[in-house]
Design a protein around this motif. Structure first.
Motif, mmCIF file in Angstrom:
data_model
loop_
_atom_site.group_PDB
_atom_site.id
_atom_site.type_symbol
_atom_site.label_atom_id
_atom_site.label_comp_id
_atom_site.label_asym_id
_atom_site.label_seq_id
_atom_site.Cartn_x
_atom_site.Cartn_y
_atom_site.Cartn_z
ATOM 1 N N TRP A 272 12.173 -34.904 32.541
ATOM 2 C CA TRP A 272 13.531 -35.280 32.134
ATOM 3 C C TRP A 272 14.561 -34.487 32.942
ATOM 4 O O TRP A 272 15.529 -35.055 33.467
ATOM 5 C CB TRP A 272 13.710 -35.033 30.633
ATOM 6 C CG TRP A 272 14.998 -35.575 30.107
ATOM 7 C CD1 TRP A 272 16.208 -34.944 30.048
ATOM 8 C CD2 TRP A 272 15.219 -36.885 29.568
ATOM 9 N NE1 TRP A 272 17.167 -35.758 29.502
ATOM 10 C CE2 TRP A 272 16.580 -36.971 29.199
ATOM 11 C CE3 TRP A 272 14.403 -37.985 29.357
ATOM 12 C CZ2 TRP A 272 17.134 -38.109 28.629
ATOM 13 C CZ3 TRP A 272 14.950 -39.123 28.789
ATOM 14 C CH2 TRP A 272 16.308 -39.179 28.436
ATOM 15 N N ARG B 211 9.893 -40.282 29.057
ATOM 16 C CA ARG B 211 9.759 -41.109 27.840
ATOM 17 C C ARG B 211 8.302 -41.486 27.585
ATOM 18 O O ARG B 211 7.841 -41.457 26.455
ATOM 19 C CB ARG B 211 10.635 -42.352 27.961
ATOM 20 C CG ARG B 211 12.112 -42.075 27.788
ATOM 21 C CD ARG B 211 12.929 -43.378 27.807
ATOM 22 N NE ARG B 211 14.316 -43.095 27.569
ATOM 23 C CZ ARG B 211 15.272 -43.198 28.493
ATOM 24 N NH1 ARG B 211 14.978 -43.591 29.721
ATOM 25 N NH2 ARG B 211 16.523 -42.909 28.192
ATOM 26 N N TRP C 17 14.952 -39.695 22.872
ATOM 27 C CA TRP C 17 14.694 -40.383 24.137
ATOM 28 C C TRP C 17 14.221 -41.808 23.934
ATOM 29 O O TRP C 17 14.579 -42.691 24.705
ATOM 30 C CB TRP C 17 13.645 -39.636 24.955
ATOM 31 C CG TRP C 17 14.097 -38.288 25.448
ATOM 32 C CD1 TRP C 17 15.345 -37.741 25.362
ATOM 33 C CD2 TRP C 17 13.268 -37.317 26.080
ATOM 34 N NE1 TRP C 17 15.341 -36.486 25.911
ATOM 35 C CE2 TRP C 17 14.077 -36.202 26.361
ATOM 36 C CE3 TRP C 17 11.937 -37.288 26.437
ATOM 37 C CZ2 TRP C 17 13.583 -35.069 26.992
ATOM 38 C CZ3 TRP C 17 11.442 -36.152 27.066
ATOM 39 C CH2 TRP C 17 12.260 -35.061 27.341
ATOM 40 N N LEU C 18 13.416 -42.041 22.927
ATOM 41 C CA LEU C 18 12.856 -43.380 22.753
ATOM 42 C C LEU C 18 13.852 -44.318 22.095
ATOM 43 O O LEU C 18 13.820 -45.534 22.330
ATOM 44 C CB LEU C 18 11.532 -43.332 22.003
ATOM 45 C CG LEU C 18 10.460 -42.497 22.714
ATOM 46 C CD1 LEU C 18 9.189 -42.426 21.895
ATOM 47 C CD2 LEU C 18 10.191 -42.988 24.117
ATOM 48 N N ASP D 124 15.978 -45.630 24.737
ATOM 49 C CA ASP D 124 15.258 -46.633 25.528
ATOM 50 C C ASP D 124 15.411 -48.023 24.937
ATOM 51 O O ASP D 124 15.121 -49.016 25.565
ATOM 52 C CB ASP D 124 13.769 -46.250 25.598
ATOM 53 C CG ASP D 124 13.071 -46.846 26.796
ATOM 54 O OD1 ASP D 124 13.763 -47.217 27.754
ATOM 55 O OD2 ASP D 124 11.844 -46.960 26.765
#
Length: 181
Positions: A124, A133, A176-177, A180
């Motif tokens: 990251w 991710r 992070w997800l 996404d």
């Protein structure tokens, strides 16, 4: 040592780890010395002492060269120390090497979460967001699988809520997800 560190007694934790390292060295117990240097590296990181953390992690890498699973843990500790010191590319290289060992072995008992976390965070920081991710998703899934194998609900809850790497993995996965989509 890590219990003391988790309770905020960083000086006492570092002292206990240093004593254990000296004893292991005196008795020629290379594996125990290496593992304890990994723990001391983590204690130094908690105390915001990246240089000392790196020094201990690098010593652990050298001691554990003949033990790939523990050596991967030492590399992950080095990665975390390097990242804390702002040396992103070096951190990523160490994390990649640790993760490659983890992948080759299929799993590592003691340091698996730390290895995945170091690789995700250094990826990251280096701008490799898709890799980060992917790694954090696998890390989250592995932690959940390990938790599911714990029969006692109270122990399972503590595993998820009180193990620092597990807590950090869960937090990064949420952040992070969700980004996404």
């Amino acid at each position: 040592c890590l219990v003391l560190a988790g309770a905020g007694a960083l000086g006492l934790a570092a002292s206990a780890a240093s004593s254990a390292i000296a004893s292991a060295h005196e008795h020629g117990d290379v594996r125990f010395e290496g593992w304890t240097r990994i723990y001391l590296s983590r204690i130094h990181l908690l105390a915001n002492r990246a240089e000392e953390a790196e020094r201990e992690a690098r010593a652990a890498v050298e001691l554990l060269v003949a033990t790939p699973p523990a050596g991967a843990g030492a590399l992950a500790a080095a990665s975390q120390a390097l990242l804390a010191g702002g040396r992103v590319e070096e951190a990523l290289a160490a994390a990649r090497e640790a993760h490659a060992t983890l992948t080759m072995l299929g799993g590592i008992e003691e340091f698996e979460a730390m290895i995945r976390l170091a690789y995700a965070e250094s990826s990251w920081a280096a701008g490799h967001f898709a890799v980060a991710r992917e790694v954090i998703a696998v890390a989250r899934d592995r932690v959940h699988a390990q938790a599911a194998a714990i029969a006692d609900p109270a122990v399972r809850a503590r595993f998820l809520a009180n193990v620092p790497d597990n807590v950090r993995i869960a937090a990064l996965a949420r952040t992070w997800l969700e980004e996404d989509g």
